[in-house]
Design a protein around this motif. Structure first.
Motif, PDB file in Angstrom:
ATOM      1  N   GLN A 133       1.036  -1.333  -0.138  1.00 57.38           N
ATOM      2  CA  GLN A 133      -0.063  -0.012  -0.192  1.00 57.38           C
ATOM      3  C   GLN A 133       1.041   1.218   0.023  1.00 57.38           C
ATOM      4  O   GLN A 133       0.544   2.260  -0.646  1.00 57.38           O
ATOM      5  CB  GLN A 133      -0.822   0.120   1.222  1.00 57.38           C
ATOM      6  N   PRO A 152      -3.987  -9.547  -4.874  1.00 55.02           N
ATOM      7  CA  PRO A 152      -4.455  -8.464  -5.906  1.00 55.02           C
ATOM      8  C   PRO A 152      -4.316  -7.226  -5.197  1.00 55.02           C
ATOM      9  O   PRO A 152      -4.259  -7.092  -3.918  1.00 55.02           O
ATOM     10  CB  PRO A 152      -5.822  -8.980  -6.069  1.00 55.02           C
ATOM     11  N   GLN A 153      -4.483  -6.029  -6.001  1.00 58.17           N
ATOM     12  CA  GLN A 153      -4.540  -4.831  -5.472  1.00 58.17           C
ATOM     13  C   GLN A 153      -5.519  -3.765  -6.162  1.00 58.17           C
ATOM     14  O   GLN A 153      -6.128  -4.351  -7.280  1.00 58.17           O
ATOM     15  CB  GLN A 153      -3.194  -3.981  -5.944  1.00 58.17           C
ATOM     16  N   THR A 154      -6.282  -2.980  -5.328  1.00 64.69           N
ATOM     17  CA  THR A 154      -7.335  -2.365  -5.949  1.00 64.69           C
ATOM     18  C   THR A 154      -6.604  -1.305  -6.944  1.00 64.69           C
ATOM     19  O   THR A 154      -5.763  -0.684  -6.779  1.00 64.69           O
ATOM     20  CB  THR A 154      -7.895  -1.341  -4.752  1.00 64.69           C
ATOM     21  N   PRO A 155      -7.266  -1.075  -8.198  1.00 64.63           N
ATOM     22  CA  PRO A 155      -6.713  -0.095  -9.244  1.00 64.63           C
ATOM     23  C   PRO A 155      -6.487   1.186  -8.733  1.00 64.63           C
ATOM     24  O   PRO A 155      -7.313   1.576  -7.923  1.00 64.63           O
ATOM     25  CB  PRO A 155      -7.676  -0.247 -10.446  1.00 64.63           C
ATOM     26  N   VAL A 156      -5.363   1.716  -9.255  1.00 61.04           N
ATOM     27  CA  VAL A 156      -4.931   3.026  -8.795  1.00 61.04           C
ATOM     28  C   VAL A 156      -5.019   3.894 -10.134  1.00 61.04           C
ATOM     29  O   VAL A 156      -4.146   3.636 -11.015  1.00 61.04           O
ATOM     30  CB  VAL A 156      -3.644   3.254  -8.077  1.00 61.04           C
ATOM     31  N   ARG A 201       0.121  -8.553   3.112  1.00 58.78           N
ATOM     32  CA  ARG A 201      -0.725  -9.047   2.304  1.00 58.78           C
ATOM     33  C   ARG A 201      -0.524 -10.964   2.688  1.00 58.78           C
ATOM     34  O   ARG A 201      -1.595 -11.580   2.579  1.00 58.78           O
ATOM     35  CB  ARG A 201      -0.450  -8.984   0.761  1.00 58.78           C
TER      36      ARG A 201
END
Length: 294
Positions: A133, A152-156, A201
């Protein structure tokens, strides 16, 4: 107060080197009146004569000698600055700021940096240990160039995050323990545990793996340094779950590494800004992609 123009200093140095306005004009590809204008402008700016003239000979005054000495250094610094910037534009040199977790830094990143050092020795990679993050936030701010992040990661917005590696998570146990051929959540939850910090994570992954078996174990200790965790396992303090990258050295002989049932995978991605990727950064990305693994 007006600043001194480098072109005028270059003219003064050329006259001192060649002893002639005409020769300085030829070397600098300038018209003779321009040469005279440069010197007149400098002398007006300084408030003193910089050159003495007699019978066709030209030599610096004492003040002129002082200015010429400083001018040589200024011009050399300016040329060096332009050369350094040009090398960076060409991707031959430069600084790349990279953020990664301790897990990626332990084994994967050193290999990539070794290859980069062989292929592009002029590129300086500055590494910071960060959570995924924090890495994404710093990329968005523009204070990082590349990030290795857990998926996975939230789109930025304005960032590209692409899958890079998929490595198995294994159970690491003291070698003296009697253990099954494959480690299950039920069996491992009954053992003393050393797990990653709750904010990582990997911690979320392992919690989900335990929860799939109906378990919610309380670890003896939580750390965010994989080598320290493995050292505690080797000392018999407890067991852990950690990724094992292909080609990574086998654990300490005091540690046994066993597969999980069900299997668990740690996925990493490469993150960078979507636009204006400088060549040194692109070289770093190219080397990292050599270590990709589906």
């Amino acid at each position: 107060m007006r600043e001194i123009n480098l072109d005028r200093l270059r003219t003064l140095v050329a006259i001192a080197d060649h002893g002639s306005f005409a020769e300085a004009a030829r070397v600098l590809h300038l018209a003779p009146p321009t040469i005279s204008l440069h010197i007149a402008d400098l002398e007006e700016r300084i408030g003193a004569a910089l050159l003495s003239r007699k019978r066709g000979q030209i030599w610096p005054t004492t003040i002129g000698e002082t200015l010429i000495e400083r001018a040589r250094r200024l011009l050399a610094d300016a040329e060096q600055a332009l050369e350094d910037v040009q090398r960076q534009v060409q991707g031959l040199a430069g600084r790349v700021r990279l953020g990664a977790s301790t897990g990626a830094i332990a084994h994967l990143l050193p290999q990539a940096l070794e290859v980069l050092g062989q292929d592009h020795p002029g590129i300086d990679v500055q590494v910071e240990v960060l959570t995924s993050q924090d890495t994404l936030a710093r990329l968005s701010e523009g204070t990082l160039d590349v990030g290795l992040v857990a998926l996975p990661q939230t789109p930025v917005a304005r960032l590209v995050v692409q899958p890079w590696r998929r490595d198995p998570v294994m159970a690491f146990l003291p070698s003296g323990w009697r253990s099954p051929a494959q480690v299950t959540p039920e069996w491992l939850a009954a053992q003393p545990l050393i797990l990653n910090d709750a904010g990582t994570r990997l911690s979320h992954l392992t919690q989900e793996w335990f929860a799939g078996g109906g378990q919610r174990p309380a670890p003896r200790i939580q750390l965010n340094y994989n080598d320290a965790i493995k050292s505690l396992v080797a000392a018999g303090y407890g067991a852990t779950l950690l990724p094992h990258e292909q080609g990574a050295p086998l654990p300490d002989p005091r540690v046994q590494m066993l597969p999980l049932r069900p299997a668990l995978w740690r996925q990493l991605g490469i993150a960078h800004r979507a636009e204006n990727i400088e060549r040194p950064t692109q070289h770093v990305l190219d080397v990292l992609w050599r270590f990709s693994l589906d």
